[in-house]
Scaffold this motif. Structure first.
Motif, PDB file in Angstrom:
ATOM      1  N   GLN A 118     -13.480  40.234  20.035  1.00 45.59           N
ATOM      2  CA  GLN A 118     -13.874  41.637  19.928  1.00 45.59           C
ATOM      3  C   GLN A 118     -15.345  41.814  19.584  1.00 45.59           C
ATOM      4  OE1 GLN A 118     -11.005  42.977  17.004  1.00 45.59           O
ATOM      5  NE2 GLN A 118      -9.662  43.834  18.584  1.00 45.59           N
ATOM      6  N   ASN A 119     -15.914  40.817  18.917  1.00 44.39           N
ATOM      7  CA  ASN A 119     -17.307  40.927  18.485  1.00 44.39           C
ATOM      8  C   ASN A 119     -18.254  39.994  19.227  1.00 44.39           C
ATOM      9  OD1 ASN A 119     -17.083  42.854  16.118  1.00 44.39           O
ATOM     10  ND2 ASN A 119     -15.564  41.320  15.539  1.00 44.39           N
ATOM     11  N   SER A 120     -17.719  39.216  20.159  1.00 47.50           N
ATOM     12  CA  SER A 120     -18.520  38.323  21.008  1.00 47.50           C
ATOM     13  C   SER A 120     -19.392  37.372  20.188  1.00 47.50           C
ATOM     14  CB  SER A 120     -19.395  39.144  21.966  1.00 47.50           C
ATOM     15  OG  SER A 120     -18.606  40.000  22.760  1.00 47.50           O
ATOM     16  N   TYR A 121     -18.783  36.736  19.182  1.00 46.80           N
ATOM     17  CA  TYR A 121     -19.485  35.696  18.442  1.00 46.80           C
ATOM     18  C   TYR A 121     -18.539  34.527  18.169  1.00 46.80           C
ATOM     19  CZ  TYR A 121     -17.733  38.295  14.229  1.00 46.80           C
ATOM     20  OH  TYR A 121     -16.986  38.953  13.302  1.00 46.80           O
ATOM     21  N   TYR A 122     -19.084  33.456  17.627  1.00 41.94           N
ATOM     22  CA  TYR A 122     -18.259  32.327  17.212  1.00 41.94           C
ATOM     23  C   TYR A 122     -17.697  32.601  15.817  1.00 41.94           C
ATOM     24  CZ  TYR A 122     -19.941  29.462  21.081  1.00 41.94           C
ATOM     25  OH  TYR A 122     -20.216  28.963  22.329  1.00 41.94           O
ATOM     26  N   LEU A 132     -22.485  33.584  14.039  1.00 42.62           N
ATOM     27  CA  LEU A 132     -21.363  32.741  13.643  1.00 42.62           C
ATOM     28  C   LEU A 132     -20.796  33.275  12.334  1.00 42.62           C
ATOM     29  CD1 LEU A 132     -19.669  30.058  13.624  1.00 42.62           C
ATOM     30  CD2 LEU A 132     -21.646  28.988  12.512  1.00 42.62           C
ATOM     31  N   VAL A 133     -19.467  33.426  12.281  1.00 37.37           N
ATOM     32  CA  VAL A 133     -18.805  33.859  11.047  1.00 37.37           C
ATOM     33  C   VAL A 133     -17.956  32.700  10.530  1.00 37.37           C
ATOM     34  CG1 VAL A 133     -17.095  35.410  10.039  1.00 37.37           C
ATOM     35  CG2 VAL A 133     -18.821  36.292  11.613  1.00 37.37           C
ATOM     36  N   ILE A 134     -18.178  32.314   9.292  1.00 38.26           N
ATOM     37  CA  ILE A 134     -17.461  31.201   8.674  1.00 38.26           C
ATOM     38  C   ILE A 134     -16.536  31.741   7.593  1.00 38.26           C
ATOM     39  CG2 ILE A 134     -17.690  29.037   7.396  1.00 38.26           C
ATOM     40  CD1 ILE A 134     -20.486  28.759   8.640  1.00 38.26           C
ATOM     41  N   THR A 135     -15.262  31.366   7.694  1.00 39.72           N
ATOM     42  CA  THR A 135     -14.256  31.803   6.734  1.00 39.72           C
ATOM     43  C   THR A 135     -13.653  30.581   6.061  1.00 39.72           C
ATOM     44  OG1 THR A 135     -13.713  33.724   8.101  1.00 39.72           O
ATOM     45  CG2 THR A 135     -12.127  33.105   6.424  1.00 39.72           C
ATOM     46  N   ALA A 136     -13.838  30.463   4.750  1.00 42.47           N
ATOM     47  CA  ALA A 136     -13.247  29.377   3.971  1.00 42.47           C
ATOM     48  C   ALA A 136     -11.891  29.840   3.447  1.00 42.47           C
ATOM     49  CB  ALA A 136     -14.161  28.999   2.811  1.00 42.47           C
ATOM     50  N   VAL A 137     -10.819  29.041   3.683  1.00 40.87           N
ATOM     51  CA  VAL A 137      -9.467  29.494   3.356  1.00 40.87           C
ATOM     52  C   VAL A 137      -8.680  28.422   2.629  1.00 40.87           C
ATOM     53  CG1 VAL A 137      -9.461  31.023   5.372  1.00 40.87           C
ATOM     54  CG2 VAL A 137      -8.441  28.744   5.553  1.00 40.87           C
ATOM     55  N   ALA A 138      -7.495  28.852   2.125  1.00 39.54           N
ATOM     56  CA  ALA A 138      -6.492  27.957   1.542  1.00 39.54           C
ATOM     57  C   ALA A 138      -5.134  28.415   2.074  1.00 39.54           C
ATOM     58  CB  ALA A 138      -6.539  28.014   0.017  1.00 39.54           C
ATOM     59  N   ASN A 139      -4.763  27.933   3.273  1.00 41.03           N
ATOM     60  CA  ASN A 139      -3.547  28.376   3.960  1.00 41.03           C
ATOM     61  C   ASN A 139      -2.441  27.334   3.819  1.00 41.03           C
ATOM     62  OD1 ASN A 139      -5.036  30.547   4.851  1.00 41.03           O
ATOM     63  ND2 ASN A 139      -5.258  29.805   6.944  1.00 41.03           N
ATOM     64  N   GLU A 140      -1.239  27.802   3.500  1.00 45.47           N
ATOM     65  CA  GLU A 140      -0.079  26.926   3.346  1.00 45.47           C
ATOM     66  C   GLU A 140       0.656  26.699   4.666  1.00 45.47           C
ATOM     67  OE1 GLU A 140       2.409  27.338  -0.429  1.00 45.47           O
ATOM     68  OE2 GLU A 140       1.765  29.389  -0.042  1.00 45.47           O
ATOM     69  N   THR A 141       1.471  25.632   4.692  1.00 46.55           N
ATOM     70  CA  THR A 141       2.313  25.370   5.865  1.00 46.55           C
ATOM     71  C   THR A 141       3.399  26.420   6.023  1.00 46.55           C
ATOM     72  OG1 THR A 141       3.719  23.916   4.543  1.00 46.55           O
ATOM     73  CG2 THR A 141       1.939  22.874   5.786  1.00 46.55           C
ATOM     74  N   THR A 142       3.793  27.090   4.931  1.00 50.18           N
ATOM     75  CA  THR A 142       4.854  28.094   5.005  1.00 50.18           C
ATOM     76  C   THR A 142       4.372  29.420   5.565  1.00 50.18           C
ATOM     77  OG1 THR A 142       4.391  28.733   2.709  1.00 50.18           O
ATOM     78  CG2 THR A 142       6.134  27.103   3.079  1.00 50.18           C
ATOM     79  N   GLU A 143       3.065  29.572   5.724  1.00 50.05           N
ATOM     80  CA  GLU A 143       2.508  30.818   6.246  1.00 50.05           C
ATOM     81  C   GLU A 143       2.413  30.732   7.778  1.00 50.05           C
ATOM     82  OE1 GLU A 143      -0.626  32.493   3.351  1.00 50.05           O
ATOM     83  OE2 GLU A 143      -0.772  30.340   3.117  1.00 50.05           O
TER      84      GLU A 143
END
Length: 267
Positions: free
Chosen positions: A195-199, A169-180
């Motif tokens: 591509q990597n066959s994981y969650y 499992l790969v966890i990515t913590a982000v701060a994404n805007e509505t304008t993106e």
């Protein structure tokens, strides 16, 4: 089967409010039967990097801060693994990090963001120091966790490195805007999962902070690239069940990793 909880938080003005909200989400995740909970980037403070050159006095905490001790106690009390995203102060430098605390309250790892952006609304080089730990995979009772801090997800090598290190499992913590471009953000998680066959998980903030409006839309992608769970635009606790046996089977069948020829890549 592993149950994960993603705390899509609206960030308040004071660190104390965000700390208390974090503890509440840990309790809610435990009540929902989750073995693992994760949080968005910089969960304790408003997003100061939307401005250039402000004071850094109140944006980071040291490793021995009472709030980290509180997270450790909460994980132990609720018997849950927490993946926290913090601004960490170490030797007068500030790092944007993800911290894994296991269900006994032990800190298993701290992973700092490796690439620091400098762009409108994201003046992070004014505040953060890049880490040099590379990309870490942390063995836990909820599987082998790969960690990616926000901007590092724009480099496909980060996801592949974690796959080669055995991440479930790969966890990515982000701060994404509505304008993106929200559809592109989904692709950046769904395609590496395929591509990597994981969650793969992307956990975002929500709500307006001065001139920035965070879009939510946190998601869990399965090893086939399909969306396993998708949050809305508001504050919520997103729950998903992960079947690692399926990802291991797909990894054997697709052979994307086993047939790699590193000798032909000029990287």
């Amino acid at each position: 089967m592993i149950r994960i909880a993603c705390a899509q938080m609206q960030i308040h003005h004071t660190m104390k409010e965000n700390y208390e909200k974090t503890l509440l989400y840990i309790k809610k995740a435990h009540e929902a039967g989750a073995q693992l909970i994760c949080f968005p980037e910089g969960q304790l403070t408003r997003y100061i990097a939307q401005y250039k050159g402000l004071s850094t006095a109140d944006i980071a905490i040291p490793p021995d801060h009472p709030y980290i001790q509180g997270f450790r106690k909460a994980c132990n009390d609720m018997h849950i693994i927490g993946v926290f995203s913090l601004a960490l102060l170490k030797k007068d430098k500030i790092y944007s990090i993800m911290m894994v605390i296991d269900e006994t309250g032990a800190i298993l790892a701290t992973a700092a963001k490796n690439h620091i952006v400098q762009a409108p609304h994201f003046y992070e080089q004014d505040y953060f120091t890049p880490g040099n730990d590379g990309f870490l995979v942390i063995p836990t009772t909820a599987g082998k966790l790969g960690l990616i801090v926000c901007f590092d997800r724009h480099y496909p090598e980060s996801f592949r490195t974690l796959a080669l290190k055995g991440a479930d499992l790969v966890i990515t913590a982000v701060a994404n805007e509505t304008t993106e471009p929200q559809d592109v953000f989904q692709w950046e998680i769904r395609i590496p999962a395929f591509q990597n066959s994981y969650y793969a998980v992307m956990i975002n903030r929500t709500g307006r902070e001065d001139s920035m409006d965070f879009c939510g839309q946190s998601l869990v992608a399965g090893p086939d690239g399909a969306i396993t769970a998708l949050a809305g635009s508001g504050e919520e606790l997103l729950i998903a069940d992960l079947d690692y046996q399926t990802s291991h089977r797909l990894r054997r069948e697709k052979q994307y990793l086993s047939l790699r020829r590193p000798d032909v890549f000029d990287l």
